[in-house]
Design an enzyme around this catalytic site. Structure first.
Site, short mmCIF file in Angstrom:
data_model
loop_
_atom_site.label_atom_id
_atom_site.label_comp_id
_atom_site.label_asym_id
_atom_site.label_seq_id
_atom_site.Cartn_x
_atom_site.Cartn_y
_atom_site.Cartn_z
CE LYS A 121 -6.96 6.52 0.77
NZ LYS A 121 -7.92 7.30 -0.14
CE1 TYR A 132 -4.05 1.35 -0.24
CE2 TYR A 132 -3.54 2.82 1.68
CZ TYR A 132 -4.33 2.57 0.52
OH TYR A 132 -5.31 3.45 0.57
N1 NAD Z 1 -11.21 -0.19 -2.84
C1 NAD Z 1 -10.84 -0.11 -1.54
O1 NAD Z 1 -10.14 -1.14 -1.26
C2 NAD Z 1 -10.67 0.94 -0.91
C3 NAD Z 1 -10.53 0.90 0.68
C4 NAD Z 1 -10.46 2.01 1.40
C5 NAD Z 1 -10.56 3.16 0.77
N2 NAD Z 1 -10.72 3.42 -0.61
C6 NAD Z 1 -10.81 4.91 -1.11
O2 NAD Z 1 -11.92 4.94 -1.80
C7 NAD Z 1 -11.72 6.16 -2.59
C8 NAD Z 1 -12.34 5.44 -4.18
O3 NAD Z 1 -11.89 4.47 -4.52
P1 NAD Z 1 -12.61 3.28 -5.23
O4 NAD Z 1 -11.86 2.00 -4.70
O5 NAD Z 1 -13.61 3.45 -5.34
O6 NAD Z 1 -11.77 3.45 -6.54
P2 NAD Z 1 -12.05 3.78 -8.20
O7 NAD Z 1 -11.04 3.64 -9.02
O8 NAD Z 1 -13.41 3.38 -8.66
O9 NAD Z 1 -12.44 5.29 -7.73
C9 NAD Z 1 -11.33 6.33 -7.83
C10 NAD Z 1 -11.34 7.65 -8.23
O10 NAD Z 1 -10.58 8.60 -8.19
C11 NAD Z 1 -10.94 9.36 -9.47
N3 NAD Z 1 -9.74 10.16 -9.73
C12 NAD Z 1 -8.56 10.12 -9.67
N4 NAD Z 1 -7.53 10.95 -9.93
C13 NAD Z 1 -8.50 11.99 -10.02
C14 NAD Z 1 -8.65 13.37 -10.50
N5 NAD Z 1 -7.24 14.07 -10.68
N6 NAD Z 1 -9.33 14.23 -10.55
C15 NAD Z 1 -10.66 13.68 -10.10
N7 NAD Z 1 -10.90 12.47 -9.92
C16 NAD Z 1 -9.65 11.79 -9.84
C17 NAD Z 1 -11.06 8.24 -10.45
O11 NAD Z 1 -11.41 8.95 -11.64
C18 NAD Z 1 -11.87 7.35 -9.85
O12 NAD Z 1 -13.27 7.86 -10.20
C19 NAD Z 1 -10.24 6.39 -2.87
O13 NAD Z 1 -10.08 7.45 -2.04
C20 NAD Z 1 -9.80 4.87 -2.14
O14 NAD Z 1 -8.24 5.27 -1.82
C21 NAD Z 1 -10.65 2.35 -1.23
#
Ligand code: NAD
Length: 255
Positions: free
Chosen positions: A161, A154
């Protein structure tokens, strides 16, 4: 209908598997007027299709690294909605190589990129949106346990984060007097496009389900329901928190 009469802005849908999509679906279910953004032309058609399915009120472009796009988003929101009650920041990015090689090898550019997109953008979004919350509101972001514990691979995203969570607390402190609450939801690992960039995600999901108190992985719908709570009046006393929606995994020491 916990969000009836509220307008919600959700940033971060890339596709149907995005956590932001699950949150958007829950917001619509609870009666919110929904506004979505997409990062770039590459995602526009997909987000517009999903928006039609969700009967969202509006879809607007916003790359959070471009201040001019945030400015035009706010101008457009003023015209279209006038007011925002809830804003979900569900955005993160790091170079794939920084999510597989040793953390020690992280480049300066890779480190700064992860910080800019995944942490600083919350500050930029909050500054842009707060004026649209004259009577208060809820700003939320998505985080992960890798901020405070070492989770192999990670790496640079864990550091981003940590910065995101600290930013959330400073924002909560400053915006509290305006009745704007700022919180983070710490989700357990979920198979999304972003998560797939982390090396050995499947191994991580298996280990997680084995050790979490609820003995299973995290369902995006339960992350979404916690987001509904925070956006609704039920969450009115909650700010500056990291709320874990992770089947209890974060309490475990040696299992
Ligand atoms: N999937 C997991 O296991 C998990 C766990 C905990 C937290 N998260 C967090 O949840 C959030 C959403 O991630 P996800 O897992 O749904 O993946 P995802 O890839 O579906 O979403 C990530 C989003 O970030 C957007 N993004 C990236 N760069 C950008 C920019 N410059 N401007 C605007 N948008 C931008 C992408 O377009 C995408 O829509 C993130 O912050 C991720 O770290 C995810």
């Amino acid at each position: 209908m916990l969000l009836s009469g509220k307008t919600a802005l959700v940033l971060g849908i890339a596709n149907r598997w995005s956590i932001a999509y699950a949150i958007s679906a829950a917001y619509v279910r609870e009666g919110a007027k929904l506004i979505l953004t997409y990062q770039s032309e590459r995602q526009k058609a997909t987000v517009e299709d999903l928006s039609a399915e969700l009967k969202a009120f509006k879809v607007l472009p916003c790359d959070v690294t471009k201040p001019e796009e945030l400015d035009s988003l706010v101008s457009q929101l003023r015209i279209d909605a006038g007011r925002i009650d809830a804003c979900v920041h569900s955005i993160a990015f790091a170079n794939r190589e920084d999510l597989s090689r040793p953390f020690l090898e992280t480049s300066r550019d890779g480190f700064l990129l992860a910080q800019e997109v995944s942490a600083y953008s919350l500050v930029a979004v909050a500054r842009a949106i707060a004026p649209l919350m004259p009577d208060g509101g809820s700003i939320q972001t998505l985080t992960y346990l890798g901020s405070t514990r070492v989770v192999t691979n990670y790496n640079v995203m864990g550091v981003a984060k940590a910065s995101l969570e600290a930013s959330m607390r400073y924002l909560a402190s400053e915006l509290g007097s305006k009745n704007i609450r700022v919180n983070a939801i710490s989700a357990g690992p979920i198979k999304t496009a972003s998560a797939r960039a982390v090396k050995d995600l499947t191994k991580m999901l298996d280990a997680f389900a084995e050790h979490a108190p609820l003995r299973r992985n995290t369902d995006p719908a339960e992350v979404a329901d916690t987001s509904v709570f925070l956006a609704s009046d039920l969450g009115r006393g909650v700010t500056g928190n990291v709320i874990f929606v992770d089947a209890g995994f974060q309490i475990m020491g040696l299992a």
